[in-house]
Design a protein around this motif. Sequence first.
Motif, PDB file in Angstrom:
ATOM      1  N   GLY A   1       0.798  -1.215   0.000  1.00  0.00           N
ATOM      2  CA  GLY A   1       0.000   0.000   0.000  1.00  0.00           C
ATOM      3  C   GLY A   1       0.833   1.268   0.000  1.00  0.00           C
ATOM      4  N   PHE A   2       2.150   1.114   0.026  1.00  0.00           N
ATOM      5  CA  PHE A   2       3.059   2.254   0.028  1.00  0.00           C
ATOM      6  C   PHE A   2       4.111   2.069  -1.057  1.00  0.00           C
ATOM      7  CE2 PHE A   2       1.202   2.176   4.168  1.00  0.00           C
ATOM      8  CZ  PHE A   2       1.048   3.506   4.520  1.00  0.00           C
ATOM      9  N   VAL A   3       4.605   3.172  -1.595  1.00  0.00           N
ATOM     10  CA  VAL A   3       5.663   3.135  -2.612  1.00  0.00           C
ATOM     11  C   VAL A   3       6.786   4.066  -2.179  1.00  0.00           C
ATOM     12  CG1 VAL A   3       4.141   2.573  -4.546  1.00  0.00           C
ATOM     13  CG2 VAL A   3       4.559   4.958  -3.996  1.00  0.00           C
ATOM     14  N   GLY A   4       7.966   3.807  -2.675  1.00  0.00           N
ATOM     15  CA  GLY A   4       9.127   4.629  -2.360  1.00  0.00           C
ATOM     16  C   GLY A   4      10.361   3.764  -2.258  1.00  0.00           C
ATOM     17  N   ASP A   5      11.409   4.330  -1.698  1.00  0.00           N
ATOM     18  CA  ASP A   5      12.663   3.596  -1.597  1.00  0.00           C
ATOM     19  C   ASP A   5      12.871   2.948  -0.233  1.00  0.00           C
ATOM     20  OD1 ASP A   5      13.171   5.765  -0.002  1.00  0.00           O
ATOM     21  OD2 ASP A   5      14.909   6.459  -1.115  1.00  0.00           O
ATOM     22  N   GLY A   6      11.935   3.091   0.668  1.00  0.00           N
ATOM     23  CA  GLY A   6      12.046   2.510   1.995  1.00  0.00           C
ATOM     24  C   GLY A   6      12.465   3.526   3.035  1.00  0.00           C
ATOM     25  N   ILE A   7      13.272   4.477   2.637  1.00  0.00           N
ATOM     26  CA  ILE A   7      13.632   5.568   3.540  1.00  0.00           C
ATOM     27  C   ILE A   7      12.492   6.580   3.543  1.00  0.00           C
ATOM     28  CG2 ILE A   7      15.265   7.452   3.946  1.00  0.00           C
ATOM     29  CD1 ILE A   7      17.427   5.613   2.785  1.00  0.00           C
ATOM     30  N   SER A   8      11.896   6.768   2.372  1.00  0.00           N
ATOM     31  CA  SER A   8      10.699   7.585   2.212  1.00  0.00           C
ATOM     32  C   SER A   8       9.630   6.707   1.589  1.00  0.00           C
ATOM     33  CB  SER A   8      10.961   8.776   1.295  1.00  0.00           C
ATOM     34  OG  SER A   8      11.978   9.586   1.820  1.00  0.00           O
ATOM     35  N   CYS A   9       8.469   6.608   2.237  1.00  0.00           N
ATOM     36  CA  CYS A   9       7.356   5.820   1.710  1.00  0.00           C
ATOM     37  C   CYS A   9       6.136   6.726   1.574  1.00  0.00           C
ATOM     38  CB  CYS A   9       7.033   4.647   2.639  1.00  0.00           C
ATOM     39  SG  CYS A   9       8.342   3.428   2.756  1.00  0.00           S
ATOM     40  N   TYR A  10       5.393   6.536   0.499  1.00  0.00           N
ATOM     41  CA  TYR A  10       4.215   7.349   0.218  1.00  0.00           C
ATOM     42  C   TYR A  10       3.033   6.424   0.006  1.00  0.00           C
ATOM     43  CZ  TYR A  10       8.015  10.544  -0.739  1.00  0.00           C
ATOM     44  OH  TYR A  10       9.155  11.280  -0.621  1.00  0.00           O
ATOM     45  N   GLU A  11       1.875   6.810   0.539  1.00  0.00           N
ATOM     46  CA  GLU A  11       0.675   5.988   0.425  1.00  0.00           C
ATOM     47  C   GLU A  11       0.181   6.005  -1.021  1.00  0.00           C
ATOM     48  OE1 GLU A  11      -3.528   5.293   2.751  1.00  0.00           O
ATOM     49  OE2 GLU A  11      -2.475   7.174   3.010  1.00  0.00           O
ATOM     50  N   VAL A  12      -0.059   4.823  -1.578  1.00  0.00           N
ATOM     51  CA  VAL A  12      -0.482   4.687  -2.972  1.00  0.00           C
ATOM     52  C   VAL A  12      -1.803   5.410  -3.209  1.00  0.00           C
ATOM     53  CG1 VAL A  12      -1.212   3.039  -4.739  1.00  0.00           C
ATOM     54  CG2 VAL A  12       0.775   2.536  -3.322  1.00  0.00           C
ATOM     55  N   LYS A  13      -2.760   5.282  -2.301  1.00  0.00           N
ATOM     56  CA  LYS A  13      -4.076   5.918  -2.478  1.00  0.00           C
ATOM     57  C   LYS A  13      -3.944   7.435  -2.527  1.00  0.00           C
ATOM     58  CE  LYS A  13      -6.835   2.294  -0.368  1.00  0.00           C
ATOM     59  NZ  LYS A  13      -7.730   1.941   0.735  1.00  0.00           N
ATOM     60  N   ALA A  14      -3.116   7.995  -1.674  1.00  0.00           N
ATOM     61  CA  ALA A  14      -2.926   9.452  -1.670  1.00  0.00           C
ATOM     62  C   ALA A  14      -2.267   9.908  -2.963  1.00  0.00           C
ATOM     63  CB  ALA A  14      -2.079   9.866  -0.474  1.00  0.00           C
ATOM     64  N   CYS A  15      -1.305   9.140  -3.450  1.00  0.00           N
ATOM     65  CA  CYS A  15      -0.634   9.485  -4.708  1.00  0.00           C
ATOM     66  C   CYS A  15      -1.606   9.406  -5.880  1.00  0.00           C
ATOM     67  CB  CYS A  15       0.554   8.557  -4.953  1.00  0.00           C
ATOM     68  SG  CYS A  15       1.875   8.736  -3.744  1.00  0.00           S
ATOM     69  N   ALA A  16      -2.455   8.392  -5.871  1.00  0.00           N
ATOM     70  CA  ALA A  16      -3.422   8.227  -6.950  1.00  0.00           C
ATOM     71  C   ALA A  16      -4.426   9.372  -6.962  1.00  0.00           C
ATOM     72  CB  ALA A  16      -4.149   6.890  -6.809  1.00  0.00           C
TER      73      ALA A  16
END
Length: 80
Positions: free
Chosen positions: A59-74
Amino acid sequence: METFGVLFLSLILQIGTGFASDLVTSCDSCHAQATCLKLEERGETFTTTKTFSCLCKNGFVGDGISCYEVKACASLLRRT
């Protein structure tokens, strides 16, 4: 089409934070929504080398140091 947008945003975020995963020196470097992976390797001189990496949870994307919620990005992509 929404899936393409999420994948595209994920790619952009990974490019923008591209080399950050090389800077992980401990599990404390990982984002709260990431899992820390620790690998221990034994060298020829019987020393142990520890390597850490961060992986965003489902449910999250990023490099692991910074993760962003997929739903919010969409939802941001739908506005533009």
